[in-house]
Scaffold this motif. Sequence first.
Motif, PDB file in Angstrom:
ATOM      1  N   LEU A  88     -26.999 -13.868 -28.584  1.00  7.51           N
ATOM      2  CA  LEU A  88     -27.731 -14.868 -28.213  1.00  7.51           C
ATOM      3  C   LEU A  88     -27.220 -16.075 -27.606  1.00  7.51           C
ATOM      4  N   ARG A  89     -26.028 -16.357 -28.084  1.00 11.61           N
ATOM      5  CA  ARG A  89     -25.302 -17.238 -27.180  1.00 11.61           C
ATOM      6  C   ARG A  89     -24.748 -16.785 -25.898  1.00 11.61           C
ATOM      7  N   ALA A  92     -27.687 -16.598 -23.515  1.00 13.19           N
ATOM      8  CA  ALA A  92     -28.149 -18.210 -23.274  1.00 13.19           C
ATOM      9  C   ALA A  92     -27.152 -18.672 -22.117  1.00 13.19           C
ATOM     10  N   ASP A  93     -25.736 -18.207 -22.026  1.00 15.41           N
ATOM     11  CA  ASP A  93     -24.796 -18.818 -21.255  1.00 15.41           C
ATOM     12  C   ASP A  93     -24.907 -18.143 -20.131  1.00 15.41           C
ATOM     13  N   ARG A  95     -27.935 -17.000 -18.800  1.00 20.49           N
ATOM     14  CA  ARG A  95     -29.460 -17.511 -18.383  1.00 20.49           C
ATOM     15  C   ARG A  95     -29.062 -18.974 -17.795  1.00 20.49           C
ATOM     16  N   LEU A  96     -28.209 -19.701 -18.287  1.00 20.26           N
ATOM     17  CA  LEU A  96     -28.117 -20.934 -17.884  1.00 20.26           C
ATOM     18  C   LEU A  96     -26.993 -20.981 -16.467  1.00 20.26           C
ATOM     19  N   PHE A 174     -33.417 -13.252 -23.375  1.00 19.59           N
ATOM     20  CA  PHE A 174     -33.339 -14.430 -24.098  1.00 19.59           C
ATOM     21  C   PHE A 174     -34.574 -14.748 -24.934  1.00 19.59           C
ATOM     22  N   HIS A 178     -36.671 -15.466 -29.052  1.00 18.90           N
ATOM     23  CA  HIS A 178     -37.534 -16.147 -29.551  1.00 18.90           C
ATOM     24  C   HIS A 178     -38.743 -15.848 -30.206  1.00 18.90           C
ATOM     25  N   ILE A 216     -32.022 -25.266 -22.865  1.00 18.62           N
ATOM     26  CA  ILE A 216     -31.702 -23.812 -23.440  1.00 18.62           C
ATOM     27  C   ILE A 216     -30.872 -23.983 -24.388  1.00 18.62           C
ATOM     28  N   ARG A 217     -30.113 -24.900 -24.618  1.00 16.41           N
ATOM     29  CA  ARG A 217     -29.206 -25.261 -25.780  1.00 16.41           C
ATOM     30  C   ARG A 217     -30.218 -25.237 -27.211  1.00 16.41           C
ATOM     31  N   VAL A 220     -31.685 -22.284 -28.555  1.00 17.19           N
ATOM     32  CA  VAL A 220     -30.968 -21.244 -29.119  1.00 17.19           C
ATOM     33  C   VAL A 220     -30.816 -21.871 -30.603  1.00 17.19           C
TER      34      VAL A 220
END
Length: 229
Positions: A88-89, A92-93, A95-96, A174, A178, A216-217, A220
Amino acid sequence: MDVETVVQEQRQDGEDGVAAVAFKRIRGDIIAGILPPTRKLKLEQLKAQYGTSVSTLREILNRLASESLVVAEGQRGFEVAAATPANLREVADLRLLLESHALRLSLSAGDLDWEGRVVAARHKLSVVETQLLKGDMGRTLQWVHYDFAFHNALISACGSQTLLDLHASVFDRFIRYHLLAATFRGAAVMDDHRALFDLAMARDIEPCVIKLTSHIRAGVEHVLGSGRI
């Protein structure tokens, strides 16, 4: 062109159409959690469920493996990719990285048509989020759709279809988390979207990227706090 060639082409078009539908359904079911993490993907079962051939299924699953939604296990077949905090992290990274770059480009280049897309997407998302806050959790999948539409609208003037396509693929990975968490972050996510909208309309680029980062953070941490990952 002879009749046999025409028939072959029509048959191929039909097979391609079936394959495209099956790909979309299987991919959507993985993202929605209908095919849950680590589920073994047995070809004969999938053949009956999705109405396509084993050879086509192999092609579909290999495509999904390239998106890291499926794991190919060599001679043992395929399974749905696991859902882990570390992954997940990582997602997320990624995506960011993609979304921040696209957002900077889009806010610099966006015209009146871009503003119209963002305004429309923001309105639809706000309506659905208001209903979710009132307890209508049946709108969760609708929220997922409009959440992507809003973020996609924000970056839609970036000038690169390749970047948009990559972002869409990572965004799906991502949002899968959710949906597995099965909870809505509430008023905080609405506040984030409102702030992103205001900063984007003002073309306030770096504060908008900073808000996107915290948004985004926070997503997560919300997913991890659900206890379902």
